[in-house]
Design a protein around this motif. Structure first.
Motif, PDB file in Angstrom:
ATOM      1  N   GLU A  41      -1.244   0.814 -35.710  1.00 62.72           N
ATOM      2  CA  GLU A  41      -1.229   0.107 -34.463  1.00 62.72           C
ATOM      3  C   GLU A  41      -1.087  -1.466 -34.479  1.00 62.72           C
ATOM      4  O   GLU A  41      -0.872  -2.059 -33.428  1.00 62.72           O
ATOM      5  CB  GLU A  41      -2.427   0.383 -33.752  1.00 62.72           C
ATOM      6  CG  GLU A  41      -2.745   1.790 -33.253  1.00 62.72           C
ATOM      7  CD  GLU A  41      -3.508   2.442 -34.358  1.00 62.72           C
ATOM      8  OE1 GLU A  41      -3.583   3.838 -34.238  1.00 62.72           O
ATOM      9  OE2 GLU A  41      -3.872   1.932 -35.537  1.00 62.72           O
ATOM     10  N   THR A  42      -0.681  -1.840 -35.476  1.00 62.05           N
ATOM     11  CA  THR A  42      -0.485  -3.233 -35.670  1.00 62.05           C
ATOM     12  C   THR A  42       1.012  -3.374 -36.235  1.00 62.05           C
ATOM     13  O   THR A  42       1.539  -2.346 -36.925  1.00 62.05           O
ATOM     14  CB  THR A  42      -1.338  -3.732 -36.845  1.00 62.05           C
ATOM     15  OG1 THR A  42      -1.441  -3.417 -38.102  1.00 62.05           O
ATOM     16  CG2 THR A  42      -3.078  -3.967 -36.118  1.00 62.05           C
ATOM     17  N   THR A  43       1.640  -4.865 -36.296  1.00 66.08           N
ATOM     18  CA  THR A  43       2.742  -4.605 -36.692  1.00 66.08           C
ATOM     19  C   THR A  43       3.205  -4.333 -38.371  1.00 66.08           C
ATOM     20  O   THR A  43       3.995  -3.778 -38.514  1.00 66.08           O
ATOM     21  CB  THR A  43       3.651  -6.015 -36.080  1.00 66.08           C
ATOM     22  OG1 THR A  43       2.719  -7.025 -36.728  1.00 66.08           O
ATOM     23  CG2 THR A  43       3.695  -6.043 -34.793  1.00 66.08           C
ATOM     24  N   THR A  95      -0.265  -3.651 -30.989  1.00 61.72           N
ATOM     25  CA  THR A  95       0.801  -3.122 -29.983  1.00 61.72           C
ATOM     26  C   THR A  95      -0.210  -2.785 -28.879  1.00 61.72           C
ATOM     27  O   THR A  95      -1.539  -2.545 -28.740  1.00 61.72           O
ATOM     28  CB  THR A  95       1.374  -1.751 -30.465  1.00 61.72           C
ATOM     29  OG1 THR A  95       2.255  -1.187 -29.552  1.00 61.72           O
ATOM     30  CG2 THR A  95       0.326  -0.726 -30.828  1.00 61.72           C
ATOM     31  N   ARG A  96       0.241  -2.413 -27.511  1.00 63.58           N
ATOM     32  CA  ARG A  96      -0.257  -1.942 -26.493  1.00 63.58           C
ATOM     33  C   ARG A  96      -0.535  -0.681 -26.083  1.00 63.58           C
ATOM     34  O   ARG A  96      -1.065  -0.219 -25.121  1.00 63.58           O
ATOM     35  CB  ARG A  96       0.080  -2.706 -25.297  1.00 63.58           C
ATOM     36  CG  ARG A  96       0.228  -4.293 -25.563  1.00 63.58           C
ATOM     37  CD  ARG A  96      -1.066  -4.740 -25.421  1.00 63.58           C
ATOM     38  NE  ARG A  96      -0.838  -6.424 -25.983  1.00 63.58           N
ATOM     39  CZ  ARG A  96      -1.680  -7.157 -26.777  1.00 63.58           C
ATOM     40  NH1 ARG A  96      -2.351  -6.366 -27.687  1.00 63.58           N
ATOM     41  NH2 ARG A  96      -1.404  -8.192 -26.846  1.00 63.58           N
ATOM     42  N   TYR A  98       1.091   3.590 -27.538  1.00 52.49           N
ATOM     43  CA  TYR A  98       2.046   4.549 -28.104  1.00 52.49           C
ATOM     44  C   TYR A  98       2.891   4.971 -26.942  1.00 52.49           C
ATOM     45  O   TYR A  98       2.308   5.429 -25.871  1.00 52.49           O
ATOM     46  CB  TYR A  98       1.303   5.858 -28.558  1.00 52.49           C
ATOM     47  CG  TYR A  98       0.325   5.688 -29.696  1.00 52.49           C
ATOM     48  CD1 TYR A  98       0.801   5.378 -31.157  1.00 52.49           C
ATOM     49  CD2 TYR A  98      -0.913   5.505 -29.475  1.00 52.49           C
ATOM     50  CE1 TYR A  98       0.050   5.126 -31.943  1.00 52.49           C
ATOM     51  CE2 TYR A  98      -1.942   5.199 -30.612  1.00 52.49           C
ATOM     52  CZ  TYR A  98      -1.215   4.951 -31.807  1.00 52.49           C
ATOM     53  OH  TYR A  98      -2.277   4.803 -32.950  1.00 52.49           O
ATOM     54  N   HIS A  99       4.383   4.707 -27.000  1.00 54.62           N
ATOM     55  CA  HIS A  99       5.147   5.153 -26.229  1.00 54.62           C
ATOM     56  C   HIS A  99       5.145   6.557 -25.774  1.00 54.62           C
ATOM     57  O   HIS A  99       4.955   7.494 -26.673  1.00 54.62           O
ATOM     58  CB  HIS A  99       6.415   4.916 -26.656  1.00 54.62           C
ATOM     59  CG  HIS A  99       7.637   5.287 -25.576  1.00 54.62           C
ATOM     60  ND1 HIS A  99       7.713   4.599 -24.463  1.00 54.62           N
ATOM     61  CD2 HIS A  99       8.708   6.037 -25.703  1.00 54.62           C
ATOM     62  CE1 HIS A  99       9.018   4.902 -23.972  1.00 54.62           C
ATOM     63  NE2 HIS A  99       9.408   5.908 -24.681  1.00 54.62           N
ATOM     64  N   THR A 105      -3.085   7.135 -26.889  1.00 59.36           N
ATOM     65  CA  THR A 105      -3.435   5.652 -26.539  1.00 59.36           C
ATOM     66  C   THR A 105      -4.700   5.489 -26.053  1.00 59.36           C
ATOM     67  O   THR A 105      -5.574   4.496 -26.456  1.00 59.36           O
ATOM     68  CB  THR A 105      -2.229   5.118 -25.601  1.00 59.36           C
ATOM     69  OG1 THR A 105      -0.916   5.120 -26.138  1.00 59.36           O
ATOM     70  CG2 THR A 105      -2.852   3.443 -24.989  1.00 59.36           C
ATOM     71  N   SER A 127      -8.184  -1.884 -30.687  1.00 60.62           N
ATOM     72  CA  SER A 127      -7.763  -0.645 -31.428  1.00 60.62           C
ATOM     73  C   SER A 127      -8.551  -0.578 -32.496  1.00 60.62           C
ATOM     74  O   SER A 127      -8.931  -1.185 -33.208  1.00 60.62           O
ATOM     75  CB  SER A 127      -6.357  -0.525 -31.826  1.00 60.62           C
ATOM     76  OG  SER A 127      -6.028   0.481 -32.596  1.00 60.62           O
TER      77      SER A 127
END
Length: 138
Positions: A41-43, A95-96, A98-99, A105, A127
């Motif tokens: 969940e992080t870049t 990230t905010r 999951y697409h 999410t 998260s």
């Protein structure tokens, strides 16, 4: 992977899953081996260790800039030093969600139990990376 033939490789960062002691024992001698932890969940990564040794414990290391971490118990309360808990991440690299996966999410992201953002670099969400650990001073 066998490090034979890679003796000139001086700096190695291991990332992804938890680093097994066997990896440290194999790769640390003769080079700088870093643990670069970061959940999906992080870049990329949120923690990086000092160089590890084959004789020492596997450590996560220090937090990267614009990231905050907290180890919480099952009631989302901070654990004391020496206690086990789950690692939660917040900050600019998080990230905010999951697409097109609102259920996942909702499962993996929570509102911060501390209310508003805890610093200028932190969003009010957090998260859970699913990483259980014991909080240590160093």
């Amino acid at each position: 992977m066998d490090p034979a033939g890679l003796e000139e490789l001086r700096n190695v960062t291991v990332g992804g899953e938890a680093v097994p002691e066997s990896v440290v024992e194999t790769w640390a001698p003769g080079r700088n081996l870093y643990n670069g932890y970061g959940p999906t969940e992080t870049t990329i990564m949120v923690l990086v260790s000092a160089p590890m040794t084959a004789e020492g414990p596997v450590r996560l290391g220090g937090v990267l800039r614009a990231t905050e971490l907290v180890v919480l118990d099952s009631r989302l309360q901070p654990v004391p030093i020496g206690a086990a808990g789950e690692l939660y991440v917040s900050g600019l690299g998080l990230t905010r969600g999951y697409h097109d996966r609102s259920g996942l999410t909702a499962e993996r992201f929570i509102a911060s139990p501390f209310g508003e953002a805890t610093s200028e670099c932190t969003a009010p969400g957090m998260s859970c990376g699913g990483y259980r650990l014991r909080l240590a001073m160093n």
